[in-house]
Structures are given as structure tokens and as C-alpha cells.
Scaffold this active site. Structure first.
Site, PDB file in Angstrom:
ATOM      1  N   GLY A   9      12.968  53.267  61.513  1.00 38.12           N
ATOM      2  CA  GLY A   9      12.619  52.446  60.035  1.00 38.12           C
ATOM      3  C   GLY A   9      13.595  53.216  59.199  1.00 38.12           C
ATOM      4  O   GLY A   9      13.212  53.521  57.995  1.00 38.12           O
ATOM      5  N   GLN A  13      12.310  52.116  52.349  1.00 38.67           N
ATOM      6  CA  GLN A  13      13.277  52.946  50.992  1.00 38.67           C
ATOM      7  C   GLN A  13      13.126  54.436  51.535  1.00 38.67           C
ATOM      8  O   GLN A  13      14.883  55.138  51.084  1.00 38.67           O
ATOM      9  CB  GLN A  13      12.108  53.234  50.018  1.00 38.67           C
ATOM     10  CG  GLN A  13      12.101  53.615  48.258  1.00 38.67           C
ATOM     11  CD  GLN A  13      10.801  54.145  47.836  1.00 38.67           C
ATOM     12  OE1 GLN A  13       9.938  53.884  48.136  1.00 38.67           O
ATOM     13  NE2 GLN A  13      11.633  54.415  46.566  1.00 38.67           N
ATOM     14  N   LEU A  14      12.918  55.376  51.956  1.00 38.90           N
ATOM     15  CA  LEU A  14      12.924  56.483  51.931  1.00 38.90           C
ATOM     16  C   LEU A  14      14.026  56.808  53.606  1.00 38.90           C
ATOM     17  O   LEU A  14      15.132  57.468  53.028  1.00 38.90           O
ATOM     18  CB  LEU A  14      11.568  57.181  52.470  1.00 38.90           C
ATOM     19  CG  LEU A  14      10.991  57.846  51.871  1.00 38.90           C
ATOM     20  CD1 LEU A  14      10.364  58.553  52.418  1.00 38.90           C
ATOM     21  CD2 LEU A  14      11.962  59.818  51.947  1.00 38.90           C
ATOM     22  N   ASP A  35      15.981  51.010  63.312  1.00 39.74           N
ATOM     23  CA  ASP A  35      14.995  49.377  62.930  1.00 39.74           C
ATOM     24  C   ASP A  35      14.361  48.350  63.369  1.00 39.74           C
ATOM     25  O   ASP A  35      15.518  48.182  64.711  1.00 39.74           O
ATOM     26  CB  ASP A  35      15.229  49.492  61.049  1.00 39.74           C
ATOM     27  CG  ASP A  35      14.202  49.130  60.458  1.00 39.74           C
ATOM     28  OD1 ASP A  35      13.225  48.725  60.688  1.00 39.74           O
ATOM     29  OD2 ASP A  35      14.159  50.268  59.771  1.00 39.74           O
ATOM     30  N   ARG A  37      15.456  45.927  62.181  1.00 34.35           N
ATOM     31  CA  ARG A  37      16.869  44.897  62.071  1.00 34.35           C
ATOM     32  C   ARG A  37      17.724  45.565  61.837  1.00 34.35           C
ATOM     33  O   ARG A  37      17.339  46.497  61.318  1.00 34.35           O
ATOM     34  CB  ARG A  37      16.988  43.614  61.295  1.00 34.35           C
ATOM     35  CG  ARG A  37      15.555  42.313  61.312  1.00 34.35           C
ATOM     36  CD  ARG A  37      15.465  41.714  60.209  1.00 34.35           C
ATOM     37  NE  ARG A  37      14.100  42.571  59.582  1.00 34.35           N
ATOM     38  CZ  ARG A  37      13.091  42.065  60.136  1.00 34.35           C
ATOM     39  NH1 ARG A  37      13.005  41.362  61.068  1.00 34.35           N
ATOM     40  NH2 ARG A  37      11.576  42.542  59.073  1.00 34.35           N
ATOM     41  N   ASP A  50      11.986  48.111  68.035  1.00 36.04           N
ATOM     42  CA  ASP A  50      10.509  48.010  68.071  1.00 36.04           C
ATOM     43  C   ASP A  50       9.149  48.753  67.906  1.00 36.04           C
ATOM     44  O   ASP A  50       9.230  48.910  69.153  1.00 36.04           O
ATOM     45  CB  ASP A  50      10.210  46.403  68.498  1.00 36.04           C
ATOM     46  CG  ASP A  50       9.099  46.337  67.909  1.00 36.04           C
ATOM     47  OD1 ASP A  50       7.971  47.414  67.380  1.00 36.04           O
ATOM     48  OD2 ASP A  50       8.341  45.059  67.873  1.00 36.04           O
ATOM     49  N   TYR A 140      -3.589  51.515  54.940  1.00 40.11           N
ATOM     50  CA  TYR A 140      -3.159  53.044  55.615  1.00 40.11           C
ATOM     51  C   TYR A 140      -3.166  54.222  55.239  1.00 40.11           C
ATOM     52  O   TYR A 140      -3.061  54.743  55.957  1.00 40.11           O
ATOM     53  CB  TYR A 140      -1.529  52.154  54.180  1.00 40.11           C
ATOM     54  CG  TYR A 140      -1.020  52.902  53.704  1.00 40.11           C
ATOM     55  CD1 TYR A 140       0.404  53.360  55.010  1.00 40.11           C
ATOM     56  CD2 TYR A 140      -0.808  54.222  52.974  1.00 40.11           C
ATOM     57  CE1 TYR A 140       1.521  54.348  54.137  1.00 40.11           C
ATOM     58  CE2 TYR A 140       0.088  54.212  52.487  1.00 40.11           C
ATOM     59  CZ  TYR A 140       1.861  54.742  53.449  1.00 40.11           C
ATOM     60  OH  TYR A 140       2.623  55.466  52.955  1.00 40.11           O
ATOM     61  N   LYS A 144      -2.889  56.933  57.432  1.00 45.88           N
ATOM     62  CA  LYS A 144      -2.109  58.358  57.274  1.00 45.88           C
ATOM     63  C   LYS A 144      -2.754  59.463  57.844  1.00 45.88           C
ATOM     64  O   LYS A 144      -3.142  60.893  58.063  1.00 45.88           O
ATOM     65  CB  LYS A 144      -1.417  58.393  56.154  1.00 45.88           C
ATOM     66  CG  LYS A 144      -0.463  57.311  55.927  1.00 45.88           C
ATOM     67  CD  LYS A 144       0.905  57.650  57.196  1.00 45.88           C
ATOM     68  CE  LYS A 144       1.934  56.813  56.886  1.00 45.88           C
ATOM     69  NZ  LYS A 144       3.163  56.697  57.728  1.00 45.88           N
TER      70      LYS A 144
HETATM   71  N1  SER Z   1       4.152  54.223  47.791  1.00 43.11           N
HETATM   72  C1  SER Z   1       3.342  54.165  49.424  1.00 43.11           C
HETATM   73  C2  SER Z   1       2.029  53.504  48.926  1.00 43.11           C
HETATM   74  O1  SER Z   1       2.405  52.923  47.244  1.00 43.11           O
HETATM   75  C3  SER Z   1       2.006  55.739  49.308  1.00 43.11           C
HETATM   76  O2  SER Z   1       2.814  56.326  50.029  1.00 43.11           O
HETATM   77  O3  SER Z   1       2.128  52.897  49.704  1.00 43.11           O
END
Ligand code: SER
Length: 324
Positions: A9, A13-14, A35, A37, A50, A140, A144
């Protein structure tokens, strides 16, 4: 033993920022970015992976003799709600693949990012403790919360050294977030610098925990550097940066752009935000590995604006890539 890092990944962003920090720390040739791509202009080793394909992860781990894996690939909170079962499949399958390959190949350390999204209505809104009740309301968040428990399971059952942080919303000028509920807090700075109006998808008083990219990266590296015996939380650590609402960011931005205009048009993401904490108790991270944030809202705002101005000034070539 030489450290060789694989980032899954690495275009995110991170991931994109963390990859550069890890290259500085371990040397370019010891960091493998991956990643779905490839990344144009990337300098260093890059592999297409992948992460739903366990054989592909294994192949790269063996090829480069990887010793640490940072598994950053996931579908985030808002995007995840479009296809809940697919989000669950992707977020969990990729984690299982990383854990299994790591167990099989005796990977030294694994990093798994968790999120404030693990919390729901059962947790206190203010100063949410590390061990609060977890009843997430997004797929999500559910993935997690489950992932944290699987991380702990692999540690307890197999001794795999998996470490995890519950990130607040991450704000940075280097990269763009995608599909999250906290993304507004990056977008708003781009609009201010471009002198455009901003439509906010949260209510003006929707306070959420946030963290500046530099702090988020430093936290990750400090956690991964900590001696094994200091890590007492094997699910995931709360970390705090600062907490603010859209109205508070707007007030800071208007100190530099007095004419900045904002319209509040809350959508389904407001429902997600309403169930997340307002602020986070990170005393466990402070005690175990010395976590302390540096950036407050004022410093975030001045840094974001200065850096984005420089980026946009560098020319129209990058402008399209930066536009949200
Ligand atoms: N920044 C993330 C989101 O908004 C939270 O982990 O989904």
C-alpha cells in the site's frame, strides 16, 4: 541482521510518505515499495502486489529476504460503505495473507494500522481509553477491530511481533487521502490555498481526533523501533495528536485567508463521524514507548498552507494531480 522492509500500500496517503522515511532510515536498497499499480517516477525497488494474492506476497518476501512488513493497504471508512462485504473481504484477506506469510517466513516485525474507527457508541466520546468497548458501525471499523484481535492472536499463538496504532485522521501536504471520513481536513487546506470555496460534508461542530503526517510517521517508526519487551498492548495503541471541528480549522485558516468561504452540507459521513471519539487517551502509548505529539492546530495550519502554496506554485504540471 540486516533490516529489509516491504511496504504494502505504498502509494497511499500514509504509505507514500512512510516509504520515504523508511528509505532514509534503512537505505534505499533495503526498502521495497509495493501497491496495485506502479508509481511513475518512483526511485527505488517497486513491486506490483495485489495483497489478496498470498503467493505474490510470498514471492516478493522470498526474493528480497524481507524482514519487516508494513501492511497499509485497506479500504477506508466512507468508501467501504459502498460495498460492505467486498470491503470486509479485502481488508481481512489482505491481513490474513500478510500474517500467514510473516509467520511462515519468520518475519521479524509486522506493522498493522488500526484506526479511531474501531470505536462506536459504546465508548466514551471524550478521552476514549485504549481498552474501551469496541462496537464500530462501519465495515472498515469492524475490519480494523477484528484485525487488531488477529494481530494479538498471531502474537500470542505464534510469537509473531505484530505492532499496531489506531490512527486519528491524518493530515498532510505530501499526499491525498482517499475514501475516508476525516479527508475533509486535508481537502479544506487545498481549497483555501487555491482560494476556492469549500463544501464541508461534516457539521461545523463535528470534533474528531486528528494528527499531522509528521507526527503519524514518527509514531509509527517509534513504535516499530521500541524494544519488544516494552510493547504491552498487542491489539493496538491509541495515539492522539489534537482534536478539532471543521469550524475550528476554518477559524485558523481565516487568520491567513480572511475571505475563505465554507458551506456545510453534511452527508452520510457525518453519521460516521458522530460515532467516533472527540478525543483520545493515549497514555498507554506514552508510557510504553514514549509517544508525544508535536503539532497543534496552529502549527498544522501554517505548515499546510506554506507547503501547499509551494507545491501549487511549482507549476501547473503538478496542479492536476493535487486537485481533489
Ligand atoms: N481516516 C480514516 C477514515 O476516515 C480513519 O482511519 O476512514
Amino acid at each position: 541482521m540486516k533490516t529489509v522492509v516491504l511496504i504494502i500500500g505504498a502509494n497511499g496517503q500514509l504509505g507514500s510518505v512512510l516509504t520515504e522515511s523508511l528509505k532514509q532510515k534503512f537505505g534505499n536498497s533495503n526498502v521495497i515499495a509495493s501497491d496495485l499499480r506502479s508509481r511513475e517516477g518512483y526511485e527505488g525497488s517497486f513491486e506490483i502486489i495485489d495483497a489478496t494474492d498470498i503467493n505474490r506476497i510470498e514471492e516478493v518476501v522470498v526474493q528480497y529476504k524481507v524482514t519487516q512488513i508494513y501492511h497499509l493497504a485497506a479500504i477506508l471508512s466512507a468508501k467501504g460503505e459502498e460495498t460492505p462485504l467486498r470491503t470486509w473481504d479485502i481488508n481481512m484477506q489482505t491481513l490474513f495473507n500478510v500474517l500467514e506469510v510473516s509467520r511462515k517466513h519468520n518475519i521479524d516485525r509486522v506493522f498493522f494500522p488500526s484506526s479511531i474507527a474501531v470505536f462506536g457508541e459504546g465508548a466514551p466520546l471524550e478521552n476514549t481509553p485504549n481498552n474501551a468497548y469496541l462496537d464500530p458501525a462501519t465495515v472498515y471499523g469492524i475490519s480494523k477491530a477484528a484485525g487488531e484481535n488477529w494481530a494479538q492472536y498471531y502474537f500470542l499463538r505464534y510469537g509473531l511481533d505484530v505492532r499496531s496504532i489506531r490512527y486519528p485522521g491524518v493530515i498532510g501536504y505530501q499526499s491525498l487521502p482517499g475514501g475516508g471520513t476525516t479527508d475533509y481536513a486535508v481537502d479544506i487546506y487545498h481549497k483555501a490555498v487555491l482560494e476556492q470555496d469549500f463544501n464541508c460534508f461534516l457539521k461545523e461542530n463535528a470534533t474528531l481526533p486528528m494528527i499531522f503526517m509528521e507526527d503519524a510517521i514518527r509514531a509509527t517508526i517509534e513504535l516499530m523501533d521500541a524494544p519488544k519487551e516494552d510493547i504491552h498492548t498487542r491489539t493496538s495503541y491509541n495515539i492522539a495528536g489534537i482534536s478539532f471541528s471543521p469550524a475550528e480549522v476554518v477559524t485558523e485558516i481565516r487568520k491567513l485567508y480572511p475571505d475563505f468561504k465554507v458551506r456545510y452540507e453534511p452527508d452520510f459521513r457525518q453519521e460516521i463521524a458522530a460515532r467516533w471519539p472527540n478525543s483520545i487517551d493515549d497514555s498507554a502509548a506514552a508510557k510504553d514507548w514514549g509517544w508525544k505529539p508535536k503539532y497543534d492546530l496552529k502549527l498544522i495550519t501554517t505548515t499546510m498552507i506554506q507547503k501547499l502554496k509551494e507545491k501549487y506554485r511549482k507549476g501547473s504540471k503538478n496542479q492536476a494531480a493535487l486537485m481533489l
